[in-house]
Motif scaffolding. Structure first.
Motif, PDB file in Angstrom:
ATOM      1  N   ALA A  47      32.381  52.875  40.394  1.00 26.90           N
ATOM      2  CA  ALA A  47      33.817  52.433  40.376  1.00 26.90           C
ATOM      3  C   ALA A  47      34.386  51.854  41.694  1.00 26.90           C
ATOM      4  O   ALA A  47      35.235  51.024  41.549  1.00 26.90           O
ATOM      5  CB  ALA A  47      34.478  53.872  40.147  1.00 26.90           C
ATOM      6  N   GLN A  50      33.224  48.096  41.117  1.00 27.39           N
ATOM      7  CA  GLN A  50      34.070  47.375  40.322  1.00 27.39           C
ATOM      8  C   GLN A  50      35.439  47.408  40.951  1.00 27.39           C
ATOM      9  O   GLN A  50      36.087  45.971  40.557  1.00 27.39           O
ATOM     10  CB  GLN A  50      34.202  48.348  39.137  1.00 27.39           C
ATOM     11  CG  GLN A  50      32.974  48.494  38.166  1.00 27.39           C
ATOM     12  CD  GLN A  50      32.977  49.047  37.036  1.00 27.39           C
ATOM     13  OE1 GLN A  50      33.916  50.201  36.738  1.00 27.39           O
ATOM     14  NE2 GLN A  50      31.971  49.061  36.139  1.00 27.39           N
ATOM     15  N   HIS A  51      36.183  48.156  41.496  1.00 30.87           N
ATOM     16  CA  HIS A  51      37.278  48.072  42.066  1.00 30.87           C
ATOM     17  C   HIS A  51      37.444  46.932  43.154  1.00 30.87           C
ATOM     18  O   HIS A  51      38.449  45.888  42.919  1.00 30.87           O
ATOM     19  CB  HIS A  51      38.117  49.446  42.645  1.00 30.87           C
ATOM     20  CG  HIS A  51      39.390  49.296  43.032  1.00 30.87           C
ATOM     21  ND1 HIS A  51      39.633  48.704  44.383  1.00 30.87           N
ATOM     22  CD2 HIS A  51      40.695  49.617  42.208  1.00 30.87           C
ATOM     23  CE1 HIS A  51      41.058  48.874  44.500  1.00 30.87           C
ATOM     24  NE2 HIS A  51      41.614  49.267  43.331  1.00 30.87           N
ATOM     25  N   ASP A  52      36.453  46.801  43.997  1.00 33.09           N
ATOM     26  CA  ASP A  52      36.382  45.824  44.876  1.00 33.09           C
ATOM     27  C   ASP A  52      36.317  44.311  44.005  1.00 33.09           C
ATOM     28  O   ASP A  52      37.013  43.415  44.618  1.00 33.09           O
ATOM     29  CB  ASP A  52      35.208  45.835  45.589  1.00 33.09           C
ATOM     30  CG  ASP A  52      35.146  44.833  46.806  1.00 33.09           C
ATOM     31  OD1 ASP A  52      36.086  44.570  47.739  1.00 33.09           O
ATOM     32  OD2 ASP A  52      34.080  43.980  46.667  1.00 33.09           O
ATOM     33  N   ASP A  55      39.502  43.491  42.466  1.00 30.69           N
ATOM     34  CA  ASP A  55      40.470  42.577  43.728  1.00 30.69           C
ATOM     35  C   ASP A  55      40.189  41.516  44.170  1.00 30.69           C
ATOM     36  O   ASP A  55      40.934  40.688  44.160  1.00 30.69           O
ATOM     37  CB  ASP A  55      40.351  43.768  44.665  1.00 30.69           C
ATOM     38  CG  ASP A  55      41.680  43.736  45.776  1.00 30.69           C
ATOM     39  OD1 ASP A  55      42.714  43.657  45.025  1.00 30.69           O
ATOM     40  OD2 ASP A  55      41.459  43.920  46.989  1.00 30.69           O
TER      41      ASP A  55
END
Length: 109
Positions: A47, A50-52, A55
């Motif tokens: 997670a 994926q967030h990075d 972004d």
């Protein structure tokens, strides 16, 4: 499905049908960039990774990107996801917002 009946946000951009070409190029770009950055496909990332990644995509900072413009991919996929999750009677209920359509849908997606 005729392009005029597509429920995707891409239909209101300058992209021309068949829209599947955009999505294939976008998903291919995501997979290639993820593999270049993390040596794994996007679905295999945790997670935080994926967030990075998202972004970086949002900011247009994926240096190895090959595909449609990063801002276009991010915006299109975000709009489609938000519409599918929240643009329904059930989605509005999850948000605690009264659903007040001009015409109530006959059935759920």
């Amino acid at each position: 499905m005729p392009p005029a009946h597509a429920l995707l946000s891409l239909r209101v951009t300058e992209a021309r049908p068949p829209y599947v070409n955009f999505y294939r190029a976008a998903l291919g770009g995501i997979d290639r960039a993820s593999r270049a950055l993390h040596q794994r496909g996007f679905a295999e990332l945790n997670a935080a990774e994926q967030h990075d990644f998202v972004d970086r995509l949002r900011q247009g900072k994926l240096e190895t990107w090959q595909g449609p413009a990063q801002s276009s991919v991010y915006g299109t996929l975000r709009n489609d996801a938000v519409d599918v999750v929240y643009g329904t009677v059930e989605g509005f209920a999850r948000l605690g917002i009264p659903y007040m359509p001009h015409i109530l849908p006959q059935r759920s997606w």
